[in-house]
Motif scaffolding. Structure first.
Motif, PDB file in Angstrom:
ATOM      1  N   ARG A   8       0.832  -1.206   0.000  1.00  0.00           N
ATOM      2  CA  ARG A   8       0.000   0.000   0.000  1.00  0.00           C
ATOM      3  C   ARG A   8       0.869   1.260   0.000  1.00  0.00           C
ATOM      4  NH1 ARG A   8      -3.080   3.595   2.945  1.00  0.00           N
ATOM      5  NH2 ARG A   8      -5.298   3.679   2.368  1.00  0.00           N
ATOM      6  N   ALA A   9       1.909   1.250   0.813  1.00  0.00           N
ATOM      7  CA  ALA A   9       2.818   2.390   0.876  1.00  0.00           C
ATOM      8  C   ALA A   9       3.536   2.579  -0.455  1.00  0.00           C
ATOM      9  CB  ALA A   9       3.825   2.201   2.007  1.00  0.00           C
ATOM     10  N   GLU A  10       3.899   1.468  -1.101  1.00  0.00           N
ATOM     11  CA  GLU A  10       4.571   1.537  -2.396  1.00  0.00           C
ATOM     12  C   GLU A  10       3.675   2.192  -3.440  1.00  0.00           C
ATOM     13  OE1 GLU A  10       7.038  -1.437  -5.430  1.00  0.00           O
ATOM     14  OE2 GLU A  10       5.588  -2.261  -3.990  1.00  0.00           O
ATOM     15  N   ILE A  11       2.390   1.848  -3.414  1.00  0.00           N
ATOM     16  CA  ILE A  11       1.438   2.458  -4.341  1.00  0.00           C
ATOM     17  C   ILE A  11       1.350   3.961  -4.097  1.00  0.00           C
ATOM     18  CG2 ILE A  11      -0.994   2.584  -5.024  1.00  0.00           C
ATOM     19  CD1 ILE A  11      -1.211  -0.396  -4.231  1.00  0.00           C
ATOM     20  N   LEU A  12       1.232   4.345  -2.844  1.00  0.00           N
ATOM     21  CA  LEU A  12       1.060   5.755  -2.504  1.00  0.00           C
ATOM     22  C   LEU A  12       2.304   6.564  -2.860  1.00  0.00           C
ATOM     23  CD1 LEU A  12      -1.328   7.268  -1.278  1.00  0.00           C
ATOM     24  CD2 LEU A  12      -0.150   7.209   0.920  1.00  0.00           C
ATOM     25  N   GLU A  13       3.481   6.020  -2.626  1.00  0.00           N
ATOM     26  CA  GLU A  13       4.717   6.725  -2.957  1.00  0.00           C
ATOM     27  C   GLU A  13       4.889   6.853  -4.469  1.00  0.00           C
ATOM     28  OE1 GLU A  13       7.838   4.711  -0.900  1.00  0.00           O
ATOM     29  OE2 GLU A  13       7.213   5.456   1.073  1.00  0.00           O
ATOM     30  N   THR A  14       4.483   5.829  -5.205  1.00  0.00           N
ATOM     31  CA  THR A  14       4.540   5.911  -6.662  1.00  0.00           C
ATOM     32  C   THR A  14       3.557   6.954  -7.174  1.00  0.00           C
ATOM     33  OG1 THR A  14       5.131   3.558  -6.772  1.00  0.00           O
ATOM     34  CG2 THR A  14       4.373   4.593  -8.811  1.00  0.00           C
ATOM     35  N   PHE A  15       2.380   6.992  -6.587  1.00  0.00           N
ATOM     36  CA  PHE A  15       1.394   8.009  -6.947  1.00  0.00           C
ATOM     37  C   PHE A  15       1.954   9.408  -6.696  1.00  0.00           C
ATOM     38  CE2 PHE A  15      -1.926  10.893  -5.346  1.00  0.00           C
ATOM     39  CZ  PHE A  15      -2.747  10.983  -6.469  1.00  0.00           C
ATOM     40  N   GLY A  30      -3.827   3.739 -14.172  1.00  0.00           N
ATOM     41  CA  GLY A  30      -3.416   2.629 -15.007  1.00  0.00           C
ATOM     42  C   GLY A  30      -1.913   2.594 -15.202  1.00  0.00           C
ATOM     43  N   ASP A  31      -1.301   3.775 -15.364  1.00  0.00           N
ATOM     44  CA  ASP A  31       0.157   3.847 -15.513  1.00  0.00           C
ATOM     45  C   ASP A  31       0.856   3.370 -14.243  1.00  0.00           C
ATOM     46  OD1 ASP A  31      -0.173   4.885 -18.038  1.00  0.00           O
ATOM     47  OD2 ASP A  31       0.051   6.976 -17.406  1.00  0.00           O
ATOM     48  N   ILE A  32       0.311   3.752 -13.097  1.00  0.00           N
ATOM     49  CA  ILE A  32       0.896   3.330 -11.826  1.00  0.00           C
ATOM     50  C   ILE A  32       0.780   1.819 -11.668  1.00  0.00           C
ATOM     51  CG2 ILE A  32       0.660   3.500  -9.309  1.00  0.00           C
ATOM     52  CD1 ILE A  32      -0.320   6.380  -9.745  1.00  0.00           C
ATOM     53  N   ALA A  33      -0.374   1.283 -12.009  1.00  0.00           N
ATOM     54  CA  ALA A  33      -0.577  -0.161 -11.901  1.00  0.00           C
ATOM     55  C   ALA A  33       0.392  -0.914 -12.798  1.00  0.00           C
ATOM     56  CB  ALA A  33      -2.021  -0.508 -12.270  1.00  0.00           C
ATOM     57  N   GLU A  34       0.579  -0.420 -14.025  1.00  0.00           N
ATOM     58  CA  GLU A  34       1.498  -1.081 -14.956  1.00  0.00           C
ATOM     59  C   GLU A  34       2.926  -1.040 -14.437  1.00  0.00           C
ATOM     60  OE1 GLU A  34       2.896  -0.788 -19.669  1.00  0.00           O
ATOM     61  OE2 GLU A  34       1.347   0.537 -18.884  1.00  0.00           O
ATOM     62  N   GLU A  35       3.324   0.113 -13.898  1.00  0.00           N
ATOM     63  CA  GLU A  35       4.684   0.245 -13.362  1.00  0.00           C
ATOM     64  C   GLU A  35       4.929  -0.714 -12.208  1.00  0.00           C
ATOM     65  OE1 GLU A  35       7.210   3.601 -10.881  1.00  0.00           O
ATOM     66  OE2 GLU A  35       5.920   4.285 -12.519  1.00  0.00           O
ATOM     67  N   LEU A  36       3.925  -0.913 -11.382  1.00  0.00           N
ATOM     68  CA  LEU A  36       4.075  -1.759 -10.195  1.00  0.00           C
ATOM     69  C   LEU A  36       3.711  -3.221 -10.461  1.00  0.00           C
ATOM     70  CD1 LEU A  36       2.644   0.628  -7.446  1.00  0.00           C
ATOM     71  CD2 LEU A  36       5.037   0.158  -7.990  1.00  0.00           C
ATOM     72  N   GLY A  37       3.282  -3.517 -11.679  1.00  0.00           N
ATOM     73  CA  GLY A  37       2.963  -4.889 -12.018  1.00  0.00           C
ATOM     74  C   GLY A  37       1.735  -5.420 -11.313  1.00  0.00           C
ATOM     75  N   MET A  38       0.697  -4.598 -11.252  1.00  0.00           N
ATOM     76  CA  MET A  38      -0.549  -5.007 -10.597  1.00  0.00           C
ATOM     77  C   MET A  38      -1.721  -4.505 -11.415  1.00  0.00           C
ATOM     78  SD  MET A  38      -0.855  -2.253  -7.442  1.00  0.00           S
ATOM     79  CE  MET A  38       0.584  -2.893  -6.606  1.00  0.00           C
ATOM     80  N   SER A  39      -2.920  -4.893 -11.028  1.00  0.00           N
ATOM     81  CA  SER A  39      -4.101  -4.411 -11.724  1.00  0.00           C
ATOM     82  C   SER A  39      -4.537  -3.056 -11.171  1.00  0.00           C
ATOM     83  CB  SER A  39      -5.249  -5.413 -11.571  1.00  0.00           C
ATOM     84  OG  SER A  39      -5.724  -5.426 -10.228  1.00  0.00           O
ATOM     85  N   LYS A  40      -5.214  -2.292 -12.013  1.00  0.00           N
ATOM     86  CA  LYS A  40      -5.769  -1.019 -11.559  1.00  0.00           C
ATOM     87  C   LYS A  40      -6.778  -1.258 -10.443  1.00  0.00           C
ATOM     88  CE  LYS A  40      -8.255   3.058 -13.272  1.00  0.00           C
ATOM     89  NZ  LYS A  40      -8.841   3.695 -14.487  1.00  0.00           N
ATOM     90  N   GLY A  41      -7.465  -2.402 -10.507  1.00  0.00           N
ATOM     91  CA  GLY A  41      -8.447  -2.731  -9.481  1.00  0.00           C
ATOM     92  C   GLY A  41      -7.837  -2.875  -8.104  1.00  0.00           C
ATOM     93  N   ILE A  43      -5.359  -1.096  -6.947  1.00  0.00           N
ATOM     94  CA  ILE A  43      -5.181   0.271  -6.434  1.00  0.00           C
ATOM     95  C   ILE A  43      -6.516   0.818  -5.945  1.00  0.00           C
ATOM     96  CG2 ILE A  43      -4.531   2.634  -7.035  1.00  0.00           C
ATOM     97  CD1 ILE A  43      -2.533   1.499  -9.012  1.00  0.00           C
ATOM     98  N   VAL A  44      -7.559   0.606  -6.730  1.00  0.00           N
ATOM     99  CA  VAL A  44      -8.888   1.086  -6.340  1.00  0.00           C
ATOM    100  C   VAL A  44      -9.340   0.405  -5.050  1.00  0.00           C
ATOM    101  CG1 VAL A  44     -11.312   1.171  -7.018  1.00  0.00           C
ATOM    102  CG2 VAL A  44      -9.531   1.636  -8.712  1.00  0.00           C
ATOM    103  N   HIS A  45      -8.998  -0.863  -4.914  1.00  0.00           N
ATOM    104  CA  HIS A  45      -9.357  -1.587  -3.690  1.00  0.00           C
ATOM    105  C   HIS A  45      -8.719  -0.944  -2.464  1.00  0.00           C
ATOM    106  CE1 HIS A  45      -9.972  -4.863  -0.830  1.00  0.00           C
ATOM    107  NE2 HIS A  45      -8.672  -4.868  -0.609  1.00  0.00           N
ATOM    108  N   HIS A  46      -7.445  -0.529  -2.603  1.00  0.00           N
ATOM    109  CA  HIS A  46      -6.728   0.058  -1.469  1.00  0.00           C
ATOM    110  C   HIS A  46      -7.176   1.487  -1.169  1.00  0.00           C
ATOM    111  CE1 HIS A  46      -3.831  -2.979  -0.308  1.00  0.00           C
ATOM    112  NE2 HIS A  46      -3.523  -3.211  -1.573  1.00  0.00           N
ATOM    113  N   PHE A  47      -7.460   2.273  -2.224  1.00  0.00           N
ATOM    114  CA  PHE A  47      -7.640   3.710  -2.022  1.00  0.00           C
ATOM    115  C   PHE A  47      -8.984   4.266  -2.487  1.00  0.00           C
ATOM    116  CE2 PHE A  47      -3.061   3.016  -2.297  1.00  0.00           C
ATOM    117  CZ  PHE A  47      -2.626   3.641  -1.140  1.00  0.00           C
ATOM    118  N   GLY A  48      -9.667   3.561  -3.351  1.00  0.00           N
ATOM    119  CA  GLY A  48     -10.932   4.072  -3.844  1.00  0.00           C
ATOM    120  C   GLY A  48     -10.756   4.917  -5.087  1.00  0.00           C
TER     121      GLY A  48
END
Length: 223
Positions: A8-15, A30-41, A43-48
């Motif tokens: 979660r912290a990795e997502i937020l710092e990348t954002f 979508g760009d953040i998800a691709e960079e981190l190798g995860m689905s956009k969903g 990210i939405v699950h963690h942050f809305g």
């Protein structure tokens, strides 16, 4: 306040980095998800929403700043030292917490009317209130010229909050030297007796050392 750890912290710092580099409107989940190798969903699950991510970046950032300032206040007593500390911290944060600093500065008015950003506005206001109080103390103690402390505070924050436009941490001057120059100009125009100005405007002085140690204490350790 230490940073949260984990995915979660990795997502937020990348954002925060994307917002700092591109701006909020051009940041794409979508760009953040691709960079981190995860689905956009994920990210939405963690942050809305993207707006909620910006709120969390700014709120966490302001809480870290206020926590660091509390440590500075415990070790610095004179109004000129405390005002100088605010300036040095504003510069050093461009090195030790650069992405969050630039993201919050360039998007300072983004979602400013959103009720969800109420806590962020409260925290920003608290930082300004602390600074205004020290300026007023300096005026009342006969250390500073009789200026409007509120206006002087707005002038100071109006200056440091636009640093992301021009300040290069890898430029010819060190961050401490840039901070010292800003301290010299700002406090030089306030102090009735400039005898002690050199002490607080020293890039290798005690005030800078306190600021660096307090930023380190909240998890933003300089390189």
């Amino acid at each position: 306040m230490p940073r949260p750890v984990g995915r979660r912290a990795e997502i937020l710092e990348t954002f925060a980095r994307h917002v700092a580099e591109r701006g909020y409107d051009q940041t794409n989940l979508g760009d953040i998800a691709e960079e981190l190798g995860m689905s956009k969903g994920t990210i939405v699950h963690h942050f809305g929403t993207k707006a909620q991510m910006l709120r969390e970046v700014e709120e966490n950032y302001m809480r870290r700043q206020l926590h660091a300032v509390q440590g500075m206040w415990e070790r610095l007593e004179k109004p000129q030292e405390r005002v100088a500390a605010i300036i040095y911290a504003s510069v050093l944060l461009h090195v030790v917490d650069r992405h969050a600093t630039v993201a919050t500065q360039r998007e300072v008015v983004q979602l400013s009317d959103d009720p969800a950003m109420r806590e962020v506005r409260k925290l920003r206001g608290e930082m300004q209130r602390l600074t205004e109080t020290e300026l007023q103390h300096g005026v009342d103690a006969g250390l500073f010229r009789k200026v409007d402390a509120r206006v002087a505070t707005l002038q100071l924050f109006g200056s440091v909050q636009w640093m992301w436009v021009w300040f290069d941490p890898k430029g010819p001057q060190t961050p401490e030297e840039v901070g010292a120059s800003m301290v010299d100009v700002f406090l030089g125009g306030l102090l009735l007796d400039r005898y002690g100005l050199q002490q607080v405007a020293d890039p290798k002085g005690a005030v800078v050392a306190v600021v660096r140690e307090c930023l380190t204490a909240v998890g933003e350790s300089p390189e």
